[in-house]
Design an enzyme around this catalytic site. Structure first.
Site, PDB file in Angstrom:
ATOM      1  N   GLU A 169       0.870  -1.162   0.000  1.00  0.00           N
ATOM      2  CA  GLU A 169       0.000   0.000   0.000  1.00  0.00           C
ATOM      3  C   GLU A 169       0.914   1.220   0.000  1.00  0.00           C
ATOM      4  O   GLU A 169       1.780   1.328   0.864  1.00  0.00           O
ATOM      5  CB  GLU A 169      -0.879  -0.013   1.252  1.00  0.00           C
ATOM      6  CG  GLU A 169      -1.908   1.081   1.211  1.00  0.00           C
ATOM      7  CD  GLU A 169      -2.765   1.134   2.478  1.00  0.00           C
ATOM      8  OE1 GLU A 169      -2.723   0.201   3.299  1.00  0.00           O
ATOM      9  OE2 GLU A 169      -3.464   2.153   2.616  1.00  0.00           O
ATOM     10  N   ARG A 188       5.077 -12.752   9.843  1.00  0.00           N
ATOM     11  CA  ARG A 188       5.744 -11.516   9.494  1.00  0.00           C
ATOM     12  C   ARG A 188       7.055 -11.419  10.255  1.00  0.00           C
ATOM     13  O   ARG A 188       7.257 -12.095  11.259  1.00  0.00           O
ATOM     14  CB  ARG A 188       4.843 -10.312   9.772  1.00  0.00           C
ATOM     15  CG  ARG A 188       4.535 -10.072  11.236  1.00  0.00           C
ATOM     16  CD  ARG A 188       3.384  -9.087  11.410  1.00  0.00           C
ATOM     17  NE  ARG A 188       3.748  -7.741  11.021  1.00  0.00           N
ATOM     18  CZ  ARG A 188       3.131  -7.045  10.048  1.00  0.00           C
ATOM     19  NH1 ARG A 188       2.154  -7.584   9.378  1.00  0.00           N
ATOM     20  NH2 ARG A 188       3.498  -5.833   9.765  1.00  0.00           N
ATOM     21  N   LYS A 233       4.192   0.778   9.805  1.00  0.00           N
ATOM     22  CA  LYS A 233       4.289   1.997   8.987  1.00  0.00           C
ATOM     23  C   LYS A 233       3.734   3.201   9.739  1.00  0.00           C
ATOM     24  O   LYS A 233       4.233   4.303   9.579  1.00  0.00           O
ATOM     25  CB  LYS A 233       3.547   1.798   7.660  1.00  0.00           C
ATOM     26  CG  LYS A 233       4.411   1.097   6.628  1.00  0.00           C
ATOM     27  CD  LYS A 233       3.849   1.253   5.235  1.00  0.00           C
ATOM     28  CE  LYS A 233       2.883   0.150   4.934  1.00  0.00           C
ATOM     29  NZ  LYS A 233       2.449   0.100   3.551  1.00  0.00           N
TER      30      LYS A 233
HETATM   31  P1  ATP Z   1       2.019  -2.137   8.395  1.00  0.00           P
HETATM   32  O1  ATP Z   1       1.608  -3.320   9.212  1.00  0.00           O
HETATM   33  O2  ATP Z   1       3.281  -1.512   8.841  1.00  0.00           O
HETATM   34  O3  ATP Z   1       0.921  -1.152   8.153  1.00  0.00           O
HETATM   35  P2  ATP Z   1       1.403  -3.431   5.960  1.00  0.00           P
HETATM   36  O4  ATP Z   1       1.512  -4.890   6.097  1.00  0.00           O
HETATM   37  O5  ATP Z   1       0.026  -2.902   6.045  1.00  0.00           O
HETATM   38  O6  ATP Z   1       2.389  -2.726   6.967  1.00  0.00           O
HETATM   39  P3  ATP Z   1       1.616  -3.305   3.123  1.00  0.00           P
HETATM   40  O7  ATP Z   1       2.090  -2.208   2.258  1.00  0.00           O
HETATM   41  O8  ATP Z   1       0.194  -3.688   3.046  1.00  0.00           O
HETATM   42  O9  ATP Z   1       2.026  -2.908   4.614  1.00  0.00           O
HETATM   43  O10 ATP Z   1       2.528  -4.575   2.931  1.00  0.00           O
HETATM   44  C1  ATP Z   1       2.826  -5.125   1.673  1.00  0.00           C
HETATM   45  C2  ATP Z   1       3.170  -6.569   1.853  1.00  0.00           C
HETATM   46  O11 ATP Z   1       4.274  -6.712   2.742  1.00  0.00           O
HETATM   47  C3  ATP Z   1       2.021  -7.348   2.456  1.00  0.00           C
HETATM   48  O12 ATP Z   1       1.860  -8.556   1.730  1.00  0.00           O
HETATM   49  C4  ATP Z   1       2.452  -7.621   3.855  1.00  0.00           C
HETATM   50  O13 ATP Z   1       1.934  -8.842   4.310  1.00  0.00           O
HETATM   51  C5  ATP Z   1       3.981  -7.646   3.741  1.00  0.00           C
HETATM   52  N1  ATP Z   1       4.586  -7.250   5.001  1.00  0.00           N
HETATM   53  C6  ATP Z   1       4.364  -6.123   5.692  1.00  0.00           C
HETATM   54  N2  ATP Z   1       5.053  -6.122   6.843  1.00  0.00           N
HETATM   55  C7  ATP Z   1       5.749  -7.280   6.880  1.00  0.00           C
HETATM   56  C8  ATP Z   1       6.645  -7.878   7.821  1.00  0.00           C
HETATM   57  N3  ATP Z   1       6.975  -7.273   8.957  1.00  0.00           N
HETATM   58  N4  ATP Z   1       7.164  -9.092   7.514  1.00  0.00           N
HETATM   59  C9  ATP Z   1       6.839  -9.704   6.377  1.00  0.00           C
HETATM   60  N5  ATP Z   1       6.011  -9.210   5.455  1.00  0.00           N
HETATM   61  C10 ATP Z   1       5.449  -8.002   5.696  1.00  0.00           C
HETATM   62 MG    MG Z   2      -1.356  -3.914   4.622  1.00  0.00          MG
END
Ligand code: ATP
Ligand code: MG
Length: 564
Positions: free
Chosen positions: A38, A264, A274
């Site tokens: 995102e 994760r 984020k």
């Molecule tokens: P946040 O939890 O910080 O808001 P997010 O998961 O919402 O992060 P996205 O931009 O939606 O952020 O993430 C893109 C991809 O990266 C998704 O498939 C998510 O599952 C993966 N991702 C995000 N954070 C992690 C992490 N700590 N470890 C592994 N994969 C991750």
């Molecule tokens: Mg997300």
């Protein structure tokens, strides 16, 4: 690219096993994955794990990986993020080729599908406010309550939904919800919201829309539209899977991706949310998204971590089904491992102390040969100037040394690396009693670092010729947080370390460090790895300390190997 077994990785985690099996049985001819960020912030090391998994799997099995922006929330998304994400994925060494997509590419199709759900009685327009919807949702132990608008006629719903799209209602006035089951044990199935009204400009679609699909409604269908075979996501989406499958079962989607969840990445001494990273930037706790203390890809790049080390790290930690916390020392270990092999060695003195060699001729300059990298014979050697006035590291001298301090002290002889043996004869102090200069003698027979009589000083120091040294700023970094689990006791900002950045301005470097390119990493002998920062100018380089030389993870490994 081929899909033959020889391209497959040697060691399979549970995800790679599933994919290998699907290719072997012919369920799929080729594997298609995607990385779906995102664009509401910069990517971090947790995303790197997901990138290495998705692009890695595609590469290993001869398939492909799409980069898809999940751009469904225009109030938080910006072009700056979209650009940084692409740069970061490329920097990590991956390429989506022509397969760059956006959820917003599918807004029209998603809208049509929403209309179909309304027509078939599987979705309705709800006039409850967001708070009221939350109040009706129930809890894990109590079922939800149905909205009074739940049984509106299809025609009325169609009319209202069309008018939502036309912009007749203000933000928050109405939503479109799926009609599934308010008593479901899975809260995600209690009539989830599919569309909300947002009169906001979108970075790509501009003002074409004032209703936007929710992440849940966009995500799985976007996968289906792109014929993603394996939709790999983190564990928090496990409970959403039944909802994705409900959409796939109730819409005329062109394919049925399989969602597989993995743990994760959590890293000690680090926050990887984020929202929190944005807060650190917005409130000025760090100097921006690419501050070298940030766990963002742009931060660690600026710090000097090589992409190869990040890929090694992703491989080392592997893919698990259960959440855990990875020791930050493991990531540092991977970085040192690469830099030890690649980084040229150079001399730099961070806190200089002047040394005058009383028996060395005034005005004489010798050029001594110094090895560029003992780990890499191909890296060759360079010359460093040696003269009567030198600089050494202040902490390499003690007037009254304790036991086990083997470096320079009054009356003691040490080796200057690639230079001569020197002996401290006299200590010069300022009126405040601070040591400002050492008067030493050198032994001309020890040129290059060996004595004909075989005597061996206990310490070898790095040094610079005072007249030749180049001034520099060096930024030393330490953990951004004081505890391994920042925020565990409440406010994560309270755990910010006051010592995470130390700026040294009076540093000196060997002249060969002038003219290095931004981002180049060198080892300052005995001090650590350092990366040339973009704040440098030709007259005054600025270096970030990437890491010190000490490798705590290697020590932990060695200890556990010895105990086995
Ligand atoms: P946040 O939890 O910080 O808001 P997010 O998961 O919402 O992060 P996205 O931009 O939606 O952020 O993430 C893109 C991809 O990266 C998704 O498939 C998510 O599952 C993966 N991702 C995000 N954070 C992690 C992490 N700590 N470890 C592994 N994969 C991750
Ligand atoms: Mg997300």
């Amino acid at each position: 690219m081929s899909t033959d077994a020889s391209a497959a990785p040697a060691r399979l985690d549970f995800i790679r096993e599933i994919i290998a099996e699907d290719l072997r049985t012919g369920k799929h001819q080729t594997v298609i994955t995607r990385f779906p960020p995102e664009p509401n912030g910069y990517l971090h090391i947790g995303h790197a794990k997901s990138i290495c998994l998705n692009f890695g799997v595609a590469r290993e099995f001869g398939g492909r990986c799409h980069l898809r922006f999940d751009d469904t929330n225009p109030t938080k998304e910006e072009m700056e993020y979209i650009e940084s994400i692409q740069a970061d994925v490329r920097w990590l060494g991956f390429d989506w080729g022509e397969h760059l997509y956006h959820a917003s590419d599918y807004f029209e199709r998603l809208y049509e599908w929403a209309v179909q759900l309304v027509q078939t009685g599987k979705a309705y327009v709800d006039d409850l406010s967001a708070d009221e919807i939350r109040g009706h949702r129930g809890t894990l132990t109590e079922p939800g309550r149905e909205s009074p608008y739940r049984n509106r006629a299809a025609e009325e719903n169609l009319d209202l939904f069309a008018r939502m799209r036309k912009g007749e209602f203000p933000d928050g006035a109405r939503v479109l919800r799926a009609k599934i089951d308010m008593a479901s044990g899975n809260i995600n199935l209690r009539d989830p919201v599919l569309y909300r009204i947002l009169h906001a400009s979108h970075p790509r679609t501009g003002d074409a829309w004032c209703i936007y699909p929710t992440y849940d409604f966009a995500h799985g269908q976007s996968d289906a539209i792109e014929h993603i075979t394996h939709s790999l996501c983190t564990l928090e989406f496990e409970d959403h899977r039944p909802l994705y499958e409900w959409f796939l079962a109730n819409l005329p989607v062109p394919s049925r991706p399989r969602q597989i969840e993995f743990a994760r990445l959590n890293l000690s001494y680090t926050v990887l949310s984020k929202r929190r990273l944005l807060q650190l930037v917005k409130e000025g706790h760090v100097r921006g998204w690419d501050d070298p203390r940030m766990p963002t890809i742009s931060g660690i790049r600026r710090r000097g971590y090589p992409p190869e080390a990040i890929r090694d790290f992703a491989e080392l930690i592997g893919i698990a089904k259960r959440d855990g916390v990875v020791d930050a020392a493991m990531l540092e270990h991977c970085v040192r491992d690469v830099l030890n092999r690649k980084a040229p060695r150079r001399f730099a003195v961070l806190r200089p102390l002047k040394v005058v060699l009383e028996n060395y001729p005034e005005g004489k300059v010798e050029r001594l040969s110094a090895v560029n990298n003992p780990e890499d014979p191909g890296a060759g050697a360079r010359e460093v100037e040696f003269s009567r006035e030198l600089l050494i590291e202040r902490e390499d001298f003690m007037e009254d040394p304790p036991r086990k301090f083997y470096r320079l002290a009054p009356g003691r002889e040490v080796r200057l690396r690639y230079g001569y043996f020197v002996t401290c004869q006299k200590v010069v102090k300022d009126p405040a009693g601070e040591v400002v200069e050492l008067r030493c003698t050198y032994d001309p027979a020890t040129r290059g670092g060996d004595a004909p009589d075989g005597r061996r000083p206990k310490a070898t120091l790095h040094w610079l010729s005072a007249a030749h040294a180049v001034p520099a700023e060096v930024r030393l970094y330490d953990n951004l947080f004081t505890r391994p689990d920042p925020g565990a006791d409440g406010d994560f900002l309270a755990d910010l370390s006051p010592k995470s950045l130390e700026v040294l301005t009076g540093c000196l470097l060997e002249p060969s460090l002038r003219g290095l390119g931004t981002g180049s990493v060198v080892q300052f002998e005995r001090l650590g790895y350092f990366c040339l920062d973009r704040d440098s100018d030709p007259e005054r380089p600025v270096f970030n300390r990437t890491l010190t030389l000490r490798d705590t993870w290697a020590k932990i490994q060695a200890k556990s190997a010895a105990n086995e």
